[in-house]
Design a protein around this motif. Structure first.
Motif, short mmCIF file in Angstrom:
data_model
loop_
_atom_site.label_atom_id
_atom_site.label_comp_id
_atom_site.label_asym_id
_atom_site.label_seq_id
_atom_site.Cartn_x
_atom_site.Cartn_y
_atom_site.Cartn_z
N GLN A 101 0.70 -1.09 -0.07
CA GLN A 101 0.16 0.03 -0.08
C GLN A 101 0.93 1.26 0.15
OE1 GLN A 101 -3.76 -0.34 0.04
NE2 GLN A 101 -2.73 -2.03 -0.96
N ASP A 102 2.09 1.09 0.12
CA ASP A 102 3.13 2.40 0.25
C ASP A 102 3.69 2.55 -1.12
OD1 ASP A 102 2.57 2.97 2.76
OD2 ASP A 102 4.15 1.66 3.40
N CYS A 103 4.17 1.36 -1.67
CA CYS A 103 5.06 1.86 -3.19
C CYS A 103 4.12 0.91 -4.31
CB CYS A 103 6.55 1.19 -3.15
SG CYS A 103 6.49 -0.76 -3.24
N VAL A 116 5.24 -10.65 6.79
CA VAL A 116 5.52 -10.44 5.50
C VAL A 116 5.74 -8.89 5.40
CG1 VAL A 116 5.17 -10.57 2.97
CG2 VAL A 116 4.18 -12.58 4.53
N HIS A 117 6.81 -8.66 4.65
CA HIS A 117 7.33 -7.15 4.38
C HIS A 117 7.36 -7.01 2.93
CE1 HIS A 117 8.08 -5.69 8.63
NE2 HIS A 117 7.97 -6.98 8.86
N CYS A 118 7.21 -5.96 2.03
CA CYS A 118 7.44 -5.61 0.95
C CYS A 118 8.99 -5.91 0.55
CB CYS A 118 6.82 -4.10 0.44
SG CYS A 118 7.30 -3.74 -1.06
N PRO A 119 9.15 -6.61 -0.53
CA PRO A 119 10.40 -6.92 -1.02
C PRO A 119 11.30 -5.75 -1.46
CG PRO A 119 9.11 -7.90 -2.65
CD PRO A 119 8.21 -7.51 -1.41
N GLU A 120 10.36 -4.92 -2.08
CA GLU A 120 10.90 -3.48 -2.76
C GLU A 120 11.20 -2.28 -1.46
OE1 GLU A 120 11.77 -1.47 -5.84
OE2 GLU A 120 11.02 -3.16 -6.01
#
Length: 74
Positions: free
Chosen positions: A9-11, A27-31
Motif C-alpha cells: 500500500q506504500d509503493c 510479510v514485508h514488501c521486497p521493494e
C-alpha cells in the motif's frame, strides 16, 4: 504450503509469497520493506492423484452451457 498474493500500500508493488497461514502477517514488501500490505484474492488449482490438475472453470474450460445468466459465462 499456500502461496499468498500481496500488494504494498506504500509503493504499489505486487508480489507473492509461499508461507504458512500463521506467518502471513509477518510479510514485508521486497521493494520498500513496508508491512502496510493488502492481501489480494488469488486463484488456485487442486491436484488429485499427483499428476492431474483440475482448474476452476474459466473461458477456455467452460462446458458451454446455453444459460445466458450463468456466472461462468464470459
Amino acid at each position: 504450503m499456500p502461496i499468498f498474493d500481496f500488494q504494498c500500500q506504500d509503493c504499489g508493488k505486487s508480489f507473492d509469497k509461499m508461507l504458512s497461514y500463521m506467518d502471513k502477517d509477518k510479510v514485508h514488501c521486497p521493494e520498500c520493506d513496508s508491512s502496510n500490505l493488502k492481501q489480494l484474492l488469488s486463484s488456485f488449482n487442486t491436484t488429485r492423484g499427483g499428476t492431474k490438475t483440475n482448474k476452476l472453470p474459466g473461458p477456455d474450460s467452460c462446458g458451454g452451457c446455453s444459460n445466458s445468466g450463468c456466472p461462468m459465462r464470459f
